[in-house]
Write a protein that holds these residues in place. Structure first.
Motif, PDB file in Angstrom:
ATOM      1  N   VAL A   1       3.663  35.086  30.453  1.00  0.00           N
ATOM      2  CA  VAL A   1       3.218  33.724  30.206  1.00  0.00           C
ATOM      3  C   VAL A   1       3.325  33.268  28.820  1.00  0.00           C
ATOM      4  CG1 VAL A   1       1.769  31.860  30.474  1.00  0.00           C
ATOM      5  CG2 VAL A   1       2.176  33.147  32.407  1.00  0.00           C
ATOM      6  N   GLU A   2       4.356  32.721  28.205  1.00  0.00           N
ATOM      7  CA  GLU A   2       4.331  32.298  26.738  1.00  0.00           C
ATOM      8  C   GLU A   2       3.627  30.842  26.188  1.00  0.00           C
ATOM      9  OE1 GLU A   2       7.660  31.601  23.324  1.00  0.00           O
ATOM     10  OE2 GLU A   2       8.328  32.517  25.116  1.00  0.00           O
ATOM     11  N   VAL A   3       2.689  30.902  25.809  1.00  0.00           N
ATOM     12  CA  VAL A   3       2.174  29.815  25.304  1.00  0.00           C
ATOM     13  C   VAL A   3       1.601  29.938  23.765  1.00  0.00           C
ATOM     14  CG1 VAL A   3       0.953  29.250  27.381  1.00  0.00           C
ATOM     15  CG2 VAL A   3       0.043  30.852  26.179  1.00  0.00           C
ATOM     16  N   GLU A   4       1.269  28.839  23.114  1.00  0.00           N
ATOM     17  CA  GLU A   4       0.827  28.926  21.889  1.00  0.00           C
ATOM     18  C   GLU A   4      -0.619  29.460  21.739  1.00  0.00           C
ATOM     19  OE1 GLU A   4       0.392  26.011  17.614  1.00  0.00           O
ATOM     20  OE2 GLU A   4       1.196  25.246  19.581  1.00  0.00           O
ATOM     21  N   LEU A   5      -0.848  30.494  20.621  1.00  0.00           N
ATOM     22  CA  LEU A   5      -2.187  31.008  20.453  1.00  0.00           C
ATOM     23  C   LEU A   5      -2.169  31.428  19.017  1.00  0.00           C
ATOM     24  CD1 LEU A   5      -4.939  31.956  21.341  1.00  0.00           C
ATOM     25  CD2 LEU A   5      -3.780  34.117  21.973  1.00  0.00           C
ATOM     26  N   SER A   6      -3.347  31.007  18.438  1.00  0.00           N
ATOM     27  CA  SER A   6      -3.630  31.290  17.185  1.00  0.00           C
ATOM     28  C   SER A   6      -4.951  31.125  16.679  1.00  0.00           C
ATOM     29  CB  SER A   6      -2.564  30.928  16.059  1.00  0.00           C
ATOM     30  OG  SER A   6      -2.805  29.340  15.776  1.00  0.00           O
ATOM     31  N   LEU A   7      -5.379  31.053  15.414  1.00  0.00           N
ATOM     32  CA  LEU A   7      -6.702  30.742  14.886  1.00  0.00           C
ATOM     33  C   LEU A   7      -6.647  29.518  14.650  1.00  0.00           C
ATOM     34  CD1 LEU A   7      -7.310  33.534  12.266  1.00  0.00           C
ATOM     35  CD2 LEU A   7      -8.607  33.159  14.268  1.00  0.00           C
ATOM     36  N   TRP A   8      -5.608  28.706  14.824  1.00  0.00           N
ATOM     37  CA  TRP A   8      -5.257  27.310  14.857  1.00  0.00           C
ATOM     38  C   TRP A   8      -5.109  26.663  16.141  1.00  0.00           C
ATOM     39  CZ3 TRP A   8      -2.744  23.764  10.586  1.00  0.00           C
ATOM     40  CH2 TRP A   8      -3.568  23.797   9.441  1.00  0.00           C
ATOM     41  N   ALA A   9      -4.930  27.319  17.014  1.00  0.00           N
ATOM     42  CA  ALA A   9      -4.766  26.960  18.526  1.00  0.00           C
ATOM     43  C   ALA A   9      -5.470  27.904  19.533  1.00  0.00           C
ATOM     44  CB  ALA A   9      -3.341  26.808  18.719  1.00  0.00           C
ATOM     45  N   THR A  10      -6.532  27.654  19.912  1.00  0.00           N
ATOM     46  CA  THR A  10      -7.215  28.532  20.695  1.00  0.00           C
ATOM     47  C   THR A  10      -7.474  27.944  22.299  1.00  0.00           C
ATOM     48  OG1 THR A  10      -9.300  27.558  20.323  1.00  0.00           O
ATOM     49  CG2 THR A  10      -8.548  29.436  18.884  1.00  0.00           C
ATOM     50  N   ASP A  11      -6.483  26.911  22.342  1.00  0.00           N
ATOM     51  CA  ASP A  11      -6.643  26.071  23.813  1.00  0.00           C
ATOM     52  C   ASP A  11      -6.663  27.016  24.859  1.00  0.00           C
ATOM     53  OD1 ASP A  11      -4.990  24.923  21.620  1.00  0.00           O
ATOM     54  OD2 ASP A  11      -5.259  23.036  22.820  1.00  0.00           O
ATOM     55  N   ILE A  12      -5.978  27.980  25.079  1.00  0.00           N
ATOM     56  CA  ILE A  12      -5.892  29.012  25.956  1.00  0.00           C
ATOM     57  C   ILE A  12      -7.317  29.732  26.495  1.00  0.00           C
ATOM     58  CG2 ILE A  12      -3.146  29.261  25.775  1.00  0.00           C
ATOM     59  CD1 ILE A  12      -3.970  32.134  25.515  1.00  0.00           C
ATOM     60  N   LEU A  13      -8.048  29.712  25.601  1.00  0.00           N
ATOM     61  CA  LEU A  13      -9.393  30.259  25.735  1.00  0.00           C
ATOM     62  C   LEU A  13     -10.101  29.358  26.503  1.00  0.00           C
ATOM     63  CD1 LEU A  13      -9.593  32.112  22.204  1.00  0.00           C
ATOM     64  CD2 LEU A  13      -8.517  32.917  24.357  1.00  0.00           C
ATOM     65  N   HIS A  14      -9.797  28.294  26.531  1.00  0.00           N
ATOM     66  CA  HIS A  14     -10.725  27.231  27.135  1.00  0.00           C
ATOM     67  C   HIS A  14     -10.261  26.539  28.267  1.00  0.00           C
ATOM     68  CE1 HIS A  14     -12.877  28.071  23.208  1.00  0.00           C
ATOM     69  NE2 HIS A  14     -11.737  27.784  22.591  1.00  0.00           N
ATOM     70  N   ASN A  15      -9.122  26.579  28.733  1.00  0.00           N
ATOM     71  CA  ASN A  15      -8.408  25.765  29.664  1.00  0.00           C
ATOM     72  C   ASN A  15      -8.200  26.647  30.814  1.00  0.00           C
ATOM     73  OD1 ASN A  15      -6.164  27.085  29.050  1.00  0.00           O
ATOM     74  ND2 ASN A  15      -5.294  25.156  28.014  1.00  0.00           N
ATOM     75  N   ASP A  16      -8.547  28.032  31.005  1.00  0.00           N
ATOM     76  CA  ASP A  16      -8.480  28.832  32.100  1.00  0.00           C
ATOM     77  C   ASP A  16      -7.017  29.772  32.004  1.00  0.00           C
ATOM     78  OD1 ASP A  16     -10.914  28.641  33.177  1.00  0.00           O
ATOM     79  OD2 ASP A  16     -10.378  27.309  34.777  1.00  0.00           O
ATOM     80  N   ILE A  17      -6.189  29.380  31.140  1.00  0.00           N
ATOM     81  CA  ILE A  17      -4.883  30.184  31.137  1.00  0.00           C
ATOM     82  C   ILE A  17      -5.033  31.512  30.984  1.00  0.00           C
ATOM     83  CG2 ILE A  17      -2.815  30.157  29.790  1.00  0.00           C
ATOM     84  CD1 ILE A  17      -2.547  27.383  29.468  1.00  0.00           C
ATOM     85  N   ALA A  18      -5.908  32.046  29.749  1.00  0.00           N
ATOM     86  CA  ALA A  18      -6.332  33.306  29.616  1.00  0.00           C
ATOM     87  C   ALA A  18      -6.931  34.110  30.702  1.00  0.00           C
ATOM     88  CB  ALA A  18      -6.900  33.406  28.197  1.00  0.00           C
ATOM     89  N   LYS A  19      -7.836  33.199  31.362  1.00  0.00           N
ATOM     90  CA  LYS A  19      -8.655  33.691  32.296  1.00  0.00           C
ATOM     91  C   LYS A  19      -7.749  34.026  33.512  1.00  0.00           C
ATOM     92  CE  LYS A  19     -12.398  32.715  35.522  1.00  0.00           C
ATOM     93  NZ  LYS A  19     -13.127  31.556  36.057  1.00  0.00           N
ATOM     94  N   THR A  20      -6.867  33.274  33.994  1.00  0.00           N
ATOM     95  CA  THR A  20      -5.770  33.312  34.944  1.00  0.00           C
ATOM     96  C   THR A  20      -4.985  34.336  34.703  1.00  0.00           C
ATOM     97  OG1 THR A  20      -6.276  30.900  35.468  1.00  0.00           O
ATOM     98  CG2 THR A  20      -4.084  32.161  36.402  1.00  0.00           C
ATOM     99  N   CYS A  21      -4.210  34.379  33.411  1.00  0.00           N
ATOM    100  CA  CYS A  21      -3.345  35.529  33.305  1.00  0.00           C
ATOM    101  C   CYS A  21      -4.188  36.983  33.508  1.00  0.00           C
ATOM    102  CB  CYS A  21      -2.701  35.530  31.914  1.00  0.00           C
ATOM    103  SG  CYS A  21      -1.631  34.297  31.994  1.00  0.00           S
ATOM    104  N   ALA A  22      -5.495  37.109  33.047  1.00  0.00           N
ATOM    105  CA  ALA A  22      -6.171  38.284  32.999  1.00  0.00           C
ATOM    106  C   ALA A  22      -6.666  38.606  34.561  1.00  0.00           C
ATOM    107  CB  ALA A  22      -7.494  38.378  32.324  1.00  0.00           C
ATOM    108  N   GLU A  23      -6.802  37.720  35.119  1.00  0.00           N
ATOM    109  CA  GLU A  23      -7.114  37.912  36.747  1.00  0.00           C
ATOM    110  C   GLU A  23      -5.637  38.449  37.461  1.00  0.00           C
ATOM    111  OE1 GLU A  23      -8.639  34.367  38.495  1.00  0.00           O
ATOM    112  OE2 GLU A  23     -10.528  34.560  37.447  1.00  0.00           O
TER     113      GLU A  23
END
Length: 321
Positions: free
Chosen positions: A171-193
């Motif tokens: 899953v390709e998404v924007e992630l950086s110290l300036w864009a941490t959205d996926i850490l709060h909207n369940d994307i990272a959690k879902t990909c981990a699961e």
């Protein structure tokens, strides 16, 4: 090392989009030198696309020429290609006819010099469901035209629905110290699961985390970033507070700002409950690739905690687009 579709991926990814998105891309000689440097240093996840450039000249043409000259490197590279848009415009078209057209056109340009390991639609077509899209791409996997299916810029629910139809390779998404959205909207959690690697694009904040941009006037006229909310005059200067504090941390560590920013994404992917994270910084010269991949690859728990405190105390404002 993380793996994608059974292939090991090196300590960082490398994005081709910067080479062909610019109005004046580097010469092929410079591009080839940069790609060889990236591969030598272990950056073997390459990200290109039908939409990076024009129909007559895009990253696929560059890849064709590269692998024609260096055929021995084809099997060393994990190639992810974006497509699925209408020809010549950035408008998604998830119809079976267009998806097949897009894949076939990419394969035509590559002309057997390199396989497409992962194919993903740059954006999900609102006129079709993700189930329809993934079903079509799954058939293309069965036909041997693509190795696996990726998703780009989708939410957590879409990822789950897609994965039920066919295994998702990345899953390709924007992630950086300036864009941490996926850490709060369940994307990272879902990909981990679901054990799906996250491919993090713009891990250097589109240049903000390299030290080359400090104010709005630093952005060249006609540059795409001038239209983005985070980079507007007044807002950009406020957001630079994060950069200033991370810069001080990087100095204490004896590293560059960009090295710390990339190490943060990689270290984040090693934490419990997080998916594997493969950052794909852009780079147009060997020097930039060497700098990005040099020095450090992981941060200590204490350094990660210090960065957490910096992020909590300095909200980055402005939407991504």
């Amino acid at each position: 090392m993380p793996s994608l579709l059974g292939k090991e991926v090196g300590p960082t990814g490398y994005g081709l989009m910067r080479m062909t998105w610019n109005s004046q891309p580097p010469s092929e000689e410079v591009c080839f030198e940069t790609l060889n440097t990236a591969l030598k240093l272990g950056a073997n996840f390459w990200n290109g696309g039908e939409l990076y450039g024009t129909a007559e000249r895009n990253s696929l043409h560059l890849l064709y020429n590269y692998f024609t000259k260096f055929p021995e490197n084809a099997d060393k590279v994990v190639l992810s290609i974006k497509g699925g848009s209408k020809p010549g415009i950035l408008q998604p078209d998830g119809s079976e006819a267009n998806l097949r057209r897009s894949v076939d056109e990419c394969l035509r340009i590559l002309d057997g010099k390199k396989t497409i390991d992962i194919f993903e639609c740059a954006r999900q077509d609102p006129k079709t469901t993700v189930e329809q899209t993934v079903t079509i791409l799954g058939q293309l996997v069965k036909e041997g035209k693509i190795g696996g299916i990726g998703l780009s810029e989708v939410d957590a629910d879409t990822i789950r629905r897609a994965h039920k139809v066919h295994p998702i390779a990345a899953v390709e998404v924007e992630l950086s110290l300036w864009a941490t959205d996926i850490l709060h909207n369940d994307i990272a959690k879902t990909c981990a699961e679901l054990d799906i690697p996250v491919v993090a694009y713009s891990p250097l904040g589109r240049g903000a985390l390299t030290g080359t941009i400090t104010k709005f006037s630093d952005i060249p006229e006609g540059d795409f970033r001038r239209s983005l909310p985070k980079y507007q005059a007044g807002i950009l200067e406020r957001n630079m507070m994060v950069v200033h504090e991370i810069t001080e941390l990087s100095k204490r560590k004896g590293a560059t700002l960009s090295q710390v920013a990339l190490a943060w994404t990689r270290t984040l992917g090693n934490k419990p409950g997080m998916p594997t994270i493969i950052p794909i910084p852009g780079g147009t010269t060997s020097d930039k690739v060497i700098q990005n991949m040099g020095g450090i690859h992981v941060l200590s728990d204490e350094e990660m905690e210090a960065i957490d405190m910096i992020l909590e105390g300095n909200d980055v404002v402005g939407s991504r687009y």
